[in-house]
Each structure stands twice: as C-alpha cells, then as structure tokens.
Design a protein around this motif. Sequence first.
Motif, PDB file in Angstrom:
ATOM      1  N   LEU A 186      25.580  70.463   3.196  1.00  0.00           N
ATOM      2  CA  LEU A 186      24.198  70.734   3.593  1.00  0.00           C
ATOM      3  C   LEU A 186      24.085  71.017   5.087  1.00  0.00           C
ATOM      4  CD1 LEU A 186      21.214  70.910   2.846  1.00  0.00           C
ATOM      5  CD2 LEU A 186      21.048  68.425   3.186  1.00  0.00           C
ATOM      6  N   ASP A 187      24.914  70.365   5.903  1.00  0.00           N
ATOM      7  CA  ASP A 187      24.874  70.601   7.342  1.00  0.00           C
ATOM      8  C   ASP A 187      25.217  72.049   7.675  1.00  0.00           C
ATOM      9  OD1 ASP A 187      24.330  67.937   7.475  1.00  0.00           O
ATOM     10  OD2 ASP A 187      26.144  67.360   8.574  1.00  0.00           O
ATOM     11  N   VAL A 188      26.214  72.592   6.991  1.00  0.00           N
ATOM     12  CA  VAL A 188      26.611  73.978   7.227  1.00  0.00           C
ATOM     13  C   VAL A 188      25.547  74.921   6.699  1.00  0.00           C
ATOM     14  CG1 VAL A 188      28.400  75.717   6.829  1.00  0.00           C
ATOM     15  CG2 VAL A 188      29.037  73.312   7.044  1.00  0.00           C
ATOM     16  N   VAL A 189      24.995  74.604   5.543  1.00  0.00           N
ATOM     17  CA  VAL A 189      23.931  75.428   4.957  1.00  0.00           C
ATOM     18  C   VAL A 189      22.745  75.538   5.907  1.00  0.00           C
ATOM     19  CG1 VAL A 189      22.185  75.507   3.126  1.00  0.00           C
ATOM     20  CG2 VAL A 189      24.571  75.002   2.558  1.00  0.00           C
ATOM     21  N   GLN A 190      22.314  74.411   6.443  1.00  0.00           N
ATOM     22  CA  GLN A 190      21.161  74.408   7.344  1.00  0.00           C
ATOM     23  C   GLN A 190      21.448  75.182   8.618  1.00  0.00           C
ATOM     24  OE1 GLN A 190      20.514  70.164   7.673  1.00  0.00           O
ATOM     25  NE2 GLN A 190      19.016  70.157   6.006  1.00  0.00           N
ATOM     26  N   ARG A 191      22.652  75.055   9.124  1.00  0.00           N
ATOM     27  CA  ARG A 191      23.005  75.774  10.336  1.00  0.00           C
ATOM     28  C   ARG A 191      23.044  77.280  10.085  1.00  0.00           C
ATOM     29  NH1 ARG A 191      27.281  73.860  14.903  1.00  0.00           N
ATOM     30  NH2 ARG A 191      27.270  75.766  16.180  1.00  0.00           N
ATOM     31  N   TYR A 192      23.564  77.672   8.933  1.00  0.00           N
ATOM     32  CA  TYR A 192      23.622  79.088   8.606  1.00  0.00           C
ATOM     33  C   TYR A 192      22.213  79.665   8.406  1.00  0.00           C
ATOM     34  CZ  TYR A 192      24.712  83.435   6.180  1.00  0.00           C
ATOM     35  OH  TYR A 192      24.795  84.761   5.825  1.00  0.00           O
ATOM     36  N   GLU A 193      21.371  78.922   7.738  1.00  0.00           N
ATOM     37  CA  GLU A 193      20.028  79.423   7.442  1.00  0.00           C
ATOM     38  C   GLU A 193      19.164  79.558   8.688  1.00  0.00           C
ATOM     39  OE1 GLU A 193      18.415  77.005   4.255  1.00  0.00           O
ATOM     40  OE2 GLU A 193      19.052  78.534   2.813  1.00  0.00           O
ATOM     41  N   ARG A 194      19.506  78.819   9.740  1.00  0.00           N
ATOM     42  CA  ARG A 194      18.758  78.971  10.994  1.00  0.00           C
ATOM     43  C   ARG A 194      19.048  80.309  11.653  1.00  0.00           C
ATOM     44  NH1 ARG A 194      19.845  73.286  11.678  1.00  0.00           N
ATOM     45  NH2 ARG A 194      21.685  73.724  12.953  1.00  0.00           N
ATOM     46  N   ASN A 195      20.230  80.853  11.386  1.00  0.00           N
ATOM     47  CA  ASN A 195      20.583  82.145  11.983  1.00  0.00           C
ATOM     48  C   ASN A 195      21.570  82.875  11.076  1.00  0.00           C
ATOM     49  OD1 ASN A 195      20.896  84.307  13.704  1.00  0.00           O
ATOM     50  ND2 ASN A 195      22.189  83.223  15.164  1.00  0.00           N
ATOM     51  N   PRO A 196      21.106  83.348   9.912  1.00  0.00           N
ATOM     52  CA  PRO A 196      22.014  83.979   8.949  1.00  0.00           C
ATOM     53  C   PRO A 196      22.656  85.258   9.465  1.00  0.00           C
ATOM     54  CG  PRO A 196      19.734  84.335   8.314  1.00  0.00           C
ATOM     55  CD  PRO A 196      19.713  83.325   9.424  1.00  0.00           C
ATOM     56  N   GLY A 197      22.042  85.905  10.427  1.00  0.00           N
ATOM     57  CA  GLY A 197      22.588  87.143  10.954  1.00  0.00           C
ATOM     58  C   GLY A 197      23.859  86.959  11.759  1.00  0.00           C
ATOM     59  N   VAL A 198      24.199  85.729  12.095  1.00  0.00           N
ATOM     60  CA  VAL A 198      25.384  85.490  12.917  1.00  0.00           C
ATOM     61  C   VAL A 198      26.664  85.805  12.150  1.00  0.00           C
ATOM     62  CG1 VAL A 198      25.691  83.060  12.293  1.00  0.00           C
ATOM     63  CG2 VAL A 198      26.409  83.861  14.553  1.00  0.00           C
ATOM     64  N   GLY A 199      26.618  85.713  10.832  1.00  0.00           N
ATOM     65  CA  GLY A 199      27.807  85.987  10.018  1.00  0.00           C
ATOM     66  C   GLY A 199      28.705  84.766   9.917  1.00  0.00           C
ATOM     67  N   TRP A 200      29.446  84.678   8.830  1.00  0.00           N
ATOM     68  CA  TRP A 200      30.288  83.509   8.582  1.00  0.00           C
ATOM     69  C   TRP A 200      31.431  83.382   9.578  1.00  0.00           C
ATOM     70  CZ3 TRP A 200      28.439  79.672   6.223  1.00  0.00           C
ATOM     71  CH2 TRP A 200      27.591  79.798   5.125  1.00  0.00           C
ATOM     72  N   GLY A 201      32.001  84.506   9.977  1.00  0.00           N
ATOM     73  CA  GLY A 201      33.109  84.439  10.932  1.00  0.00           C
ATOM     74  C   GLY A 201      32.685  83.824  12.244  1.00  0.00           C
ATOM     75  N   ASN A 202      31.557  84.270  12.763  1.00  0.00           N
ATOM     76  CA  ASN A 202      31.055  83.731  14.033  1.00  0.00           C
ATOM     77  C   ASN A 202      30.621  82.278  13.888  1.00  0.00           C
ATOM     78  OD1 ASN A 202      31.448  86.077  15.545  1.00  0.00           O
ATOM     79  ND2 ASN A 202      29.488  86.941  14.904  1.00  0.00           N
ATOM     80  N   LEU A 203      30.005  81.959  12.757  1.00  0.00           N
ATOM     81  CA  LEU A 203      29.574  80.575  12.551  1.00  0.00           C
ATOM     82  C   LEU A 203      30.779  79.639  12.508  1.00  0.00           C
ATOM     83  CD1 LEU A 203      27.286  78.564  12.009  1.00  0.00           C
ATOM     84  CD2 LEU A 203      27.588  79.009   9.562  1.00  0.00           C
ATOM     85  N   ALA A 204      31.827  80.054  11.800  1.00  0.00           N
ATOM     86  CA  ALA A 204      33.031  79.223  11.733  1.00  0.00           C
ATOM     87  C   ALA A 204      33.611  79.001  13.127  1.00  0.00           C
ATOM     88  CB  ALA A 204      34.067  79.883  10.822  1.00  0.00           C
ATOM     89  N   LYS A 205      33.627  80.046  13.953  1.00  0.00           N
ATOM     90  CA  LYS A 205      34.135  79.908  15.317  1.00  0.00           C
ATOM     91  C   LYS A 205      33.274  78.939  16.119  1.00  0.00           C
ATOM     92  CE  LYS A 205      36.055  84.592  15.609  1.00  0.00           C
ATOM     93  NZ  LYS A 205      35.897  85.920  16.273  1.00  0.00           N
ATOM     94  N   GLN A 206      31.956  79.065  15.980  1.00  0.00           N
ATOM     95  CA  GLN A 206      31.042  78.186  16.704  1.00  0.00           C
ATOM     96  C   GLN A 206      31.255  76.724  16.319  1.00  0.00           C
ATOM     97  OE1 GLN A 206      27.074  79.604  15.981  1.00  0.00           O
ATOM     98  NE2 GLN A 206      27.435  81.605  16.941  1.00  0.00           N
ATOM     99  N   MET A 207      31.691  76.501  15.077  1.00  0.00           N
ATOM    100  CA  MET A 207      31.893  75.141  14.605  1.00  0.00           C
ATOM    101  C   MET A 207      33.330  74.667  14.826  1.00  0.00           C
ATOM    102  SD  MET A 207      29.496  75.141  11.162  1.00  0.00           S
ATOM    103  CE  MET A 207      29.355  73.335  11.148  1.00  0.00           C
ATOM    104  N   GLY A 208      34.125  75.469  15.527  1.00  0.00           N
ATOM    105  CA  GLY A 208      35.469  75.038  15.898  1.00  0.00           C
ATOM    106  C   GLY A 208      36.583  75.529  15.009  1.00  0.00           C
ATOM    107  N   ILE A 209      36.266  76.401  14.037  1.00  0.00           N
ATOM    108  CA  ILE A 209      37.304  76.939  13.148  1.00  0.00           C
ATOM    109  C   ILE A 209      37.622  78.357  13.613  1.00  0.00           C
ATOM    110  CG2 ILE A 209      37.935  77.439  10.759  1.00  0.00           C
ATOM    111  CD1 ILE A 209      35.869  75.430   9.845  1.00  0.00           C
ATOM    112  N   LYS A 210      38.587  78.460  14.501  1.00  0.00           N
ATOM    113  CA  LYS A 210      38.931  79.755  15.085  1.00  0.00           C
ATOM    114  C   LYS A 210      40.179  80.323  14.423  1.00  0.00           C
ATOM    115  CE  LYS A 210      36.987  78.350  19.531  1.00  0.00           C
ATOM    116  NZ  LYS A 210      37.229  78.153  20.976  1.00  0.00           N
ATOM    117  N   PRO A 211      40.241  81.654  14.271  1.00  0.00           N
ATOM    118  CA  PRO A 211      41.425  82.272  13.663  1.00  0.00           C
ATOM    119  C   PRO A 211      42.711  81.810  14.325  1.00  0.00           C
ATOM    120  CG  PRO A 211      39.693  83.900  13.932  1.00  0.00           C
ATOM    121  CD  PRO A 211      39.218  82.658  14.630  1.00  0.00           C
TER     122      PRO A 211
END
Length: 214
Positions: free
Chosen positions: A101-126
Amino acid sequence: MKALRTAVMVASLGWAVASSMPVQAQTVGYNIRTGDVWVDTRLGEINDYGRRYRDPFVSEMTGYYGAPRSLVLDLLDRRGWAPADVYFACAIARTLGIPCLDVVQRYERNPGVGWGNLAKQMGIKPGSREFHALKNGAVGTYDRWGYPIRIDQRVSVDWSKHGPGQGKGGGKPAQAGSAKPDHAGHGQGNSGRGPGNSGKGNSGKGNGKGNGRD
C-alpha cells in the motif's frame, strides 16, 4: 461567430465528459518503462498472465508478495490498475520490506513519474543489490507459474498455450516449457540453475521444478 460558439460548446462538452470520469481511469495505466529490457519483457508477460489467469495471479500477489487480497482486488477492479502495475508495486514493496500500500500511495500521488523513476527514488537503482533482488523475485514467480527462467535470460514466454494448474504459491500452467528465445543462438528452455531457482531445468524442455525462493 457561429463557428466560435460551436467550438466553445464542443470544448465544454469534452471538459464535462472528462470531469465525470474517475480520476484513476485517467491517471493509472500500464507503463512498461523501467529502464531494464529484461524487466520490461517480464512485465509484459506478467500483464498477460494476470489478464488470462486472474485467480493464480491474485494468489501470487497475496501468497508470496504479501499484499492484502482486498488491496489487490481493489486495484484491479475499482481503480483500473493493470496486472503488471499491481505486480511491480508489490515487487518493489517486497524488495524494500514495506507494505504494498505504501508503494501504491506513492505512485498514485504522481503516476506520471513512471515505475523506473519511482523505483530509483525509493533506492532501487539499476545494477544495485536491490534491483537484483527485484529481478530475482520475478524468477521465483515464473518458477511457481511453471516456467523456470534466469535473470537476464533472453527468452519470451507465451502463456496462451497453457491453462493454470494448482502449483505452489499461485498455480502453475498444466504444461510448462514453451518458453522461446528472443534471438537465435540463445537456446530454448532452461538449461540449468538460475538465481532464485533451486531446481534443475531440462535443457530444451524447460520443465524444471523448484521452489522459486530467493
């Protein structure tokens, strides 16, 4: 003047229709862009699996990724999320050890950011350990669905040829092993052990068994 009035009326009608639509229908949609080709390919296949075999998909999200069933059903049915979006949100959450739910809420606040960018913002970098764990989670999911694969293996899976059975953690297709390489020279099926796949594959057949735990 008449043409101007007509244009205004059309614009007003369009705004009224758009305003009456649920916000989620306008903002949430399947978006593959993660920055990793292998992950993008898996998400496309997971999206197809989730649409074809809803119950095993929901069971995987709840049984292995720990998402509440009520949340998964709400995302799929009421909020209009694609199965791949649900999967990736829960996969990020499991990698970080936080509620989906934490990830869902964060994504829904700014869905245009895209999953790749969101993952990076949360510390999951390629290339990071966390990103490897994220990919390893997909390996486990595919194993439970009857298609053992390896991280970065150039393979494509066609779920349409198999119906789901009663596999561990969400159901396996009744027959496994029709994974096809994307390009010649990479071989067919699964020819050995891969990360997160504790069983042995049979080269060219892809019917290895394993518990898929990472």
